[in-house]
Design a protein around this motif. Structure first.
Motif, PDB file in Angstrom:
ATOM      1  N   LYS A 221      23.620  22.877  73.840  1.00  0.00           N
ATOM      2  CA  LYS A 221      22.944  23.759  72.892  1.00  0.00           C
ATOM      3  C   LYS A 221      23.010  25.210  73.343  1.00  0.00           C
ATOM      4  O   LYS A 221      23.177  26.117  72.532  1.00  0.00           O
ATOM      5  CB  LYS A 221      21.491  23.319  72.730  1.00  0.00           C
ATOM      6  N   VAL A 222      22.888  25.447  74.652  1.00  0.00           N
ATOM      7  CA  VAL A 222      22.992  26.808  75.167  1.00  0.00           C
ATOM      8  C   VAL A 222      24.390  27.364  74.929  1.00  0.00           C
ATOM      9  O   VAL A 222      24.560  28.533  74.544  1.00  0.00           O
ATOM     10  CB  VAL A 222      22.640  26.828  76.669  1.00  0.00           C
ATOM     11  N   LEU A 223      25.409  26.539  75.130  1.00  0.00           N
ATOM     12  CA  LEU A 223      26.788  26.981  74.929  1.00  0.00           C
ATOM     13  C   LEU A 223      27.069  27.259  73.461  1.00  0.00           C
ATOM     14  O   LEU A 223      27.711  28.244  73.105  1.00  0.00           O
ATOM     15  CB  LEU A 223      27.755  25.924  75.462  1.00  0.00           C
ATOM     16  N   LEU A 224      26.579  26.401  72.569  1.00  0.00           N
ATOM     17  CA  LEU A 224      26.812  26.593  71.136  1.00  0.00           C
ATOM     18  C   LEU A 224      26.031  27.791  70.598  1.00  0.00           C
ATOM     19  O   LEU A 224      26.475  28.456  69.664  1.00  0.00           O
ATOM     20  CB  LEU A 224      26.425  25.325  70.368  1.00  0.00           C
ATOM     21  N   LYS A 225      24.869  28.043  71.152  1.00  0.00           N
ATOM     22  CA  LYS A 225      24.029  29.133  70.657  1.00  0.00           C
ATOM     23  C   LYS A 225      24.638  30.491  70.984  1.00  0.00           C
ATOM     24  O   LYS A 225      24.360  31.484  70.299  1.00  0.00           O
ATOM     25  CB  LYS A 225      22.632  29.021  71.255  1.00  0.00           C
ATOM     26  N   SER A 226      25.473  30.556  72.032  1.00  0.00           N
ATOM     27  CA  SER A 226      26.084  31.834  72.388  1.00  0.00           C
ATOM     28  C   SER A 226      27.005  32.347  71.297  1.00  0.00           C
ATOM     29  O   SER A 226      27.141  33.551  71.097  1.00  0.00           O
ATOM     30  CB  SER A 226      26.852  31.692  73.706  1.00  0.00           C
ATOM     31  N   GLY A 227      27.667  31.437  70.545  1.00  0.00           N
ATOM     32  CA  GLY A 227      28.522  31.822  69.431  1.00  0.00           C
ATOM     33  C   GLY A 227      29.883  32.340  69.821  1.00  0.00           C
ATOM     34  O   GLY A 227      30.687  32.719  68.956  1.00  0.00           O
ATOM     35  N   LYS A 228      30.212  32.377  71.100  1.00  0.00           N
ATOM     36  CA  LYS A 228      31.513  32.883  71.536  1.00  0.00           C
ATOM     37  C   LYS A 228      32.614  31.843  71.345  1.00  0.00           C
ATOM     38  O   LYS A 228      33.712  32.161  70.926  1.00  0.00           O
ATOM     39  CB  LYS A 228      31.432  33.310  73.010  1.00  0.00           C
ATOM     40  N   ASN A 229      32.333  30.614  71.685  1.00  0.00           N
ATOM     41  CA  ASN A 229      33.327  29.535  71.569  1.00  0.00           C
ATOM     42  C   ASN A 229      32.832  28.531  70.536  1.00  0.00           C
ATOM     43  O   ASN A 229      31.867  27.819  70.765  1.00  0.00           O
ATOM     44  CB  ASN A 229      33.517  28.836  72.925  1.00  0.00           C
ATOM     45  N   LYS A 230      33.509  28.481  69.408  1.00  0.00           N
ATOM     46  CA  LYS A 230      33.102  27.598  68.328  1.00  0.00           C
ATOM     47  C   LYS A 230      34.001  26.361  68.302  1.00  0.00           C
ATOM     48  O   LYS A 230      35.221  26.485  68.342  1.00  0.00           O
ATOM     49  CB  LYS A 230      33.171  28.317  66.988  1.00  0.00           C
ATOM     50  N   PRO A 231      33.425  25.177  68.233  1.00  0.00           N
ATOM     51  CA  PRO A 231      34.240  23.955  68.170  1.00  0.00           C
ATOM     52  C   PRO A 231      34.843  23.769  66.787  1.00  0.00           C
ATOM     53  O   PRO A 231      34.370  24.325  65.798  1.00  0.00           O
ATOM     54  CB  PRO A 231      33.222  22.845  68.490  1.00  0.00           C
ATOM     55  N   GLU A 232      35.940  22.990  66.736  1.00  0.00           N
ATOM     56  CA  GLU A 232      36.572  22.698  65.451  1.00  0.00           C
ATOM     57  C   GLU A 232      35.780  21.667  64.664  1.00  0.00           C
ATOM     58  O   GLU A 232      35.547  21.811  63.479  1.00  0.00           O
ATOM     59  CB  GLU A 232      38.004  22.195  65.670  1.00  0.00           C
ATOM     60  N   ARG A 233      35.368  20.600  65.328  1.00  0.00           N
ATOM     61  CA  ARG A 233      34.591  19.565  64.648  1.00  0.00           C
ATOM     62  C   ARG A 233      33.853  18.743  65.705  1.00  0.00           C
ATOM     63  O   ARG A 233      34.137  18.843  66.896  1.00  0.00           O
ATOM     64  CB  ARG A 233      35.491  18.644  63.814  1.00  0.00           C
ATOM     65  N   ILE A 234      32.936  17.949  65.240  1.00  0.00           N
ATOM     66  CA  ILE A 234      32.173  17.077  66.127  1.00  0.00           C
ATOM     67  C   ILE A 234      32.738  15.665  66.043  1.00  0.00           C
ATOM     68  O   ILE A 234      33.027  15.154  64.961  1.00  0.00           O
ATOM     69  CB  ILE A 234      30.674  17.090  65.764  1.00  0.00           C
ATOM     70  N   VAL A 235      32.956  15.060  67.190  1.00  0.00           N
ATOM     71  CA  VAL A 235      33.528  13.711  67.250  1.00  0.00           C
ATOM     72  C   VAL A 235      32.430  12.659  67.259  1.00  0.00           C
ATOM     73  O   VAL A 235      32.522  11.641  66.577  1.00  0.00           O
ATOM     74  CB  VAL A 235      34.417  13.559  68.509  1.00  0.00           C
ATOM     75  N   GLN A 236      31.398  12.898  68.007  1.00  0.00           N
ATOM     76  CA  GLN A 236      30.323  11.918  68.151  1.00  0.00           C
ATOM     77  C   GLN A 236      28.979  12.638  68.128  1.00  0.00           C
ATOM     78  O   GLN A 236      28.771  13.612  68.848  1.00  0.00           O
ATOM     79  CB  GLN A 236      30.475  11.132  69.459  1.00  0.00           C
ATOM     80  N   GLU A 237      28.087  12.163  67.273  1.00  0.00           N
ATOM     81  CA  GLU A 237      26.753  12.727  67.202  1.00  0.00           C
ATOM     82  C   GLU A 237      25.950  12.348  68.449  1.00  0.00           C
ATOM     83  O   GLU A 237      26.230  11.350  69.101  1.00  0.00           O
ATOM     84  CB  GLU A 237      26.028  12.230  65.952  1.00  0.00           C
ATOM     85  N   GLU A 238      24.962  13.163  68.764  1.00  0.00           N
ATOM     86  CA  GLU A 238      24.121  12.873  69.918  1.00  0.00           C
ATOM     87  C   GLU A 238      23.192  11.704  69.620  1.00  0.00           C
ATOM     88  O   GLU A 238      22.756  11.501  68.489  1.00  0.00           O
ATOM     89  CB  GLU A 238      23.310  14.102  70.300  1.00  0.00           C
TER      90      GLU A 238
END
Length: 271
Positions: A221-238
């Motif tokens: 969540k900390v990495l995603l919140k930074s907004g610098k590196n955006k993933p293409e899609r999610i493979v597996q939900e938490e």
């Protein structure tokens, strides 16, 4: 003295009017202060209903609000969606009240306590205990064939399979390990302490695993919140027992490596 007597005599005892006997089935007689409290509560509720009715009349039906996606209708009744599908109660409480540093600190503390417990218990009765190896060096193959492990270790052949509490032959001959000298109460207390230790070890291992999952979720969540590196899609939900898995573009791999290597174990990278 007479003036004091007259003053006391002039005082009157004021008594509140009680409910008539014919109306006792209605309860206590309502006083003015009770009526004022009831009227104040009634007017407050009346004003709230009027305000909500006005808000519903001027509301735009096409306007988006988050309650549309955070609630669902079951049997004609609106119900809030529960977050228990993704997190346990303990994980939710920790995420709401503590930060990532606290989770890392607690996990480090749990690992330290687990190692101390393992060293104290020696995993005597565990099924997956590590196999200890005792290496004996000899000069030639003949000495290897003639080697008597019991005589070499100075113990009885029945105790060769033990890696702990292996008595020597001289102690056995002196009767130090005689069953007559063993106190049953001490044996019972020792067994009780051992069971308690293994139970604590099991609980601490489970807690350390929960903290590891929670730490992984918070780091993502900390990495995603930074907004610098955006993933293409999610493979597996938490889930309760695992963090989410994302697919990242190849161009972001170097950036992720430069930021922090520990995040790579949670993501799948496109080659």
């Amino acid at each position: 003295m007479s003036s004091l007597h007259n003053a006391v005599k002039a005082q009157k005892t004021h008594r509140e009017r009680h409910q008539p006997d014919a109306r006792k089935n209605l309860g206590l007689l309502e006083k003015k202060k009770d009526y004022k409290q009831r009227a104040r509560d009634f007017n407050k509720k009346k004003a709230t209903i009027k305000k909500l009715r006005k808000k519903a009349l001027i509301r735009n039906p096409d306007e988006f609000y988050f309650h549309m996606i955070n609630s669902k209708v079951e049997d004609g009744v609106h119900k809030e969606k529960s977050k228990a599908e993704k997190f346990t109660d303990e994980q939710l409480a920790l995420m709401q009240t503590q930060d990532l540093k606290y989770i890392i600190t607690k996990r480090t503390s749990e690992r330290s306590k687990i190692e101390k417990l393992r060293a104290r218990l020696h995993l005597i009765s565990a099924t997956d205990k590590p196999k200890n190896v005792h290496t004996i060096f000899v000069d030639n193959d003949r000495e290897k064939e003639d080697l008597n492990l019991a005589a070499r270790l100075g113990t009885h052949e029945a105790f060769l399979g033990r890696s702990f509490n292996r008595p020597l032959m001289e102690d056995l001959k002196k009767g130090k390990f005689s069953t007559y000298n063993i106190d049953p109460e001490q044996v019972s207390e020792a067994n009780k302490a051992t069971r308690k230790g293994y139970k604590e070890l099991e609980q601490r291992i489970a807690r350390e695993e929960q903290l590891a999952v929670l730490q992984a979720k918070m780091e993502i969540k900390v990495l995603l919140k930074s907004g610098k590196n955006k993933p293409e899609r999610i493979v597996q939900e938490e889930t309760k027992s695992s963090a989410p898995v994302y697919v990242w573009p190849k161009r972001e791999r170097s950036n992720l490596l430069c930021q922090n290597d520990k995040f790579l174990c949670f993501f799948s990278l496109i080659e």
